[in-house]
Scaffold this active site. Structure first.
Site, PDB file in Angstrom:
ATOM      1  N   ALA A 193       0.850  -1.196   0.000  1.00  0.00           N
ATOM      2  CA  ALA A 193       0.000   0.000   0.000  1.00  0.00           C
ATOM      3  C   ALA A 193       0.880   1.238   0.000  1.00  0.00           C
ATOM      4  CB  ALA A 193      -0.891  -0.023   1.237  1.00  0.00           C
ATOM      5  N   ASN A 194       0.274   2.409   0.128  1.00  0.00           N
ATOM      6  CA  ASN A 194       1.052   3.640   0.276  1.00  0.00           C
ATOM      7  C   ASN A 194       0.344   4.535   1.278  1.00  0.00           C
ATOM      8  OD1 ASN A 194      -0.813   5.505  -1.212  1.00  0.00           O
ATOM      9  ND2 ASN A 194      -0.413   3.994  -2.813  1.00  0.00           N
ATOM     10  N   ARG A 195       0.935   5.652   1.579  1.00  0.00           N
ATOM     11  CA  ARG A 195       0.432   6.461   2.699  1.00  0.00           C
ATOM     12  C   ARG A 195      -0.685   7.425   2.320  1.00  0.00           C
ATOM     13  NH1 ARG A 195       5.350   9.318   4.485  1.00  0.00           N
ATOM     14  NH2 ARG A 195       3.821  10.626   5.520  1.00  0.00           N
ATOM     15  N   SER A 196      -1.179   7.357   1.120  1.00  0.00           N
ATOM     16  CA  SER A 196      -2.231   8.297   0.736  1.00  0.00           C
ATOM     17  C   SER A 196      -3.504   8.063   1.555  1.00  0.00           C
ATOM     18  CB  SER A 196      -2.550   8.129  -0.754  1.00  0.00           C
ATOM     19  OG  SER A 196      -3.655   8.922  -1.070  1.00  0.00           O
TER      20      SER A 196
ATOM     21  N   ALA B   8      -3.010   7.792  -5.454  1.00  0.00           N
ATOM     22  CA  ALA B   8      -1.644   7.255  -5.509  1.00  0.00           C
ATOM     23  C   ALA B   8      -1.787   5.805  -5.971  1.00  0.00           C
ATOM     24  CB  ALA B   8      -1.004   7.341  -4.143  1.00  0.00           C
TER      25      ALA B   8
END
Ligand code: CTP
Length: 410
Positions: free
Chosen positions: A216-219, A283
């Site tokens: 995942a990513n931090r968005s 993102a």
């Protein structure tokens, strides 16, 4: 809608209370500012109770909510200007507007918070006069109202009926609260965004590794949701494709939930052809596990594992290739540190979009998972800085930039 209500002195100020009740009941968020003489008619405590937010009177007073509207997160920094409130508003209504306040507005005076806000407003401004018939009919007042109309301010005409002065009857009664609210709602529906179809992607994709793990990513989705909300407030028909976003939703927008980059791509392909403006704020994973396991990967002693990643499709570039000529495409470039601006500039060309919104995610307090953002907008016509501000305000400035871009190309 974020409605900023400026109350000036007059017995009709009590009707402004009813307006706040109606507006908040209809799901709008309201902030109230009063002139000193308005306070003699209706005290701040009543407006504060109904709006659920502090009421300001002076330009020199600190806003405990730091320029935000009820229900919104507080920006992390104190805005330098007392005008943050009007910058955040979708509409500014002065009701009741006394003859004196109308004269000041016409003359461009800024001697209190209400008149200063009117001068600084970039949102639609509405003025609802309320006064004695003779004051209303005086050529000075009539000339002032005509001047305000000429400048694009909406005058909500006062009604005819019983006036405050005992036994008097005539024109000058403040329009009824429901009428005031309808006028504010209508003002937002007549702008260039009215009926425009806007597609916004928001959040960050999850790419499964196995049955329980993912990349995942931090968005957080905050920026995308703020853009959707700002466009909906201007009357646009907004569809949000939300990738794993756990945030409150705007009841004037519609939402499609997706998890992976592939699902986001499919949702975009389906809806992009109808959109007038596409803002790719999500993102999106550039890589995903090539062979996700359907069961849970188990550890085998201390043996290392290798995860093979494959490239995902560049959705934005694909949408740009298949675009209608009148569509506006906006991409985001979340870059880290040095050389970011140059990489973002290159993206404008490579992805063939109209605008790239670049943010440096290496900076403290902005970008991913933050309340604030700061952007550099890059288009073929040049670059524009949007300094650090809450994402709701950044969203409105981004919409203004898109609007200018449409104007320049059309
Ligand atoms: N984007 C997209 N599809 C992808 C990846 C990104 O549509 N598979 C969109 C994002 O939503 C964003 C823009 O492209 O609007 C920029 O994303 P980014 O990942 O920063 O760009 P890349 O082209 O992947 O550039 P880089 O070479 O820096 O990874």
């Amino acid at each position: 809608m974020r409605l900023l209500l400026g109350v000036s002195g007059g017995i009709a100020a009590y009707k402004a209370l009813e307006l706040v009740r109606l507006a908040t009941g209809a799901g709008h968020s309201v902030r109230v500012i009063e002139t000193a003489s308005a306070k003699r008619f209706v005290g701040s405590a009543s407006f504060a109770a109904l709006s659920g937010a502090p009421v300001l009177t002076s330009e020199f007073e600190r806003d405990p909510l730091r320029g935000s509207f009820p229900g919104e997160p507080l920006p992390e920094h104190d805005p330098a200007s007392h005008l943050a409130l009007v910058a955040a508003a979708d509409a500014f209504l002065v009701a009741p507007a006394s003859a004196n306040t109308i004269a000041k507005l016409a003359g461009g005076l800024a001697d209190n918070l209400v008149t200063s806000a009117a001068l600084a407003a970039r949102c639609p401004v509405l003025v609802a006069p309320a006064m004695n018939t003779r004051m209303l009919e005086h050529p000075a007042t009539q000339a002032n109202l005509a001047l305000l109309r000429e400048r694009g301010i909406t005058i909500i005409d006062p009604g005819v009926g019983r006036l405050a002065t005992h036994g008097e009857h005539g024109a000058g009664r403040l329009a009824e609260p429901a009428e005031l609210l309808a006028a504010c709602e209508a003002a937002l529906q007549t702008g260039p965004w009215s009926g425009r179809r806007v597609l916004v992607t928001a959040g960050g994709t999850h790419e499964p590794i196995d049955a329980v793990r993912y990349i995942a990513n931090r968005s957080s989705g905050r920026m995308g949701f703020a853009i959707a909300q700002a466009a909906a407030a201007r009357g646009a028909e907004v569809t949000v494709i939300a990738a794993n976003v756990a945030l409150p939703r705007d009841r004037h927008a519609s939402y499609v939930d997706v998890t992976t980059a592939a699902e986001l791509a499919a949702a975009c392909d389906e809806r992009a052809p109808q959109a007038d403006v596409i803002v790719m704020c999500a993102a999106v994973a550039d890589f995903r596990p090539a062979a996700p396991r359907s069961s849970k990967l188990a550890r085998e002693g201390n043996a290392a594992i290798t995860l093979e990643l494959e490239s995902t499709d560049d959705i934005l570039a694909r949408l740009a290739r298949g675009r209608r000529p009148d569509q506006v495409l906006v991409g985001f470039a979340a870059e880290h540190g040095e050389g970011g601006l140059a990489r973002a500039r290159a993206k404008l060309e490579r992805k063939q979009v109209d605008l790239i919104a670049y943010n440096d995610v290496a900076q403290e307090g902005i970008g991913f998972d933050a309340q604030d953002n700061a952007l550099t907008l890059i288009s073929a016509n040049g670059e524009q800085q949007i300094p650090r501000a809450p994402k709701a305000q950044i969203a409105r400035e981004l919409l203004d930039a898109i609007e200018r871009l449409r104007g320049e190309s059309g």
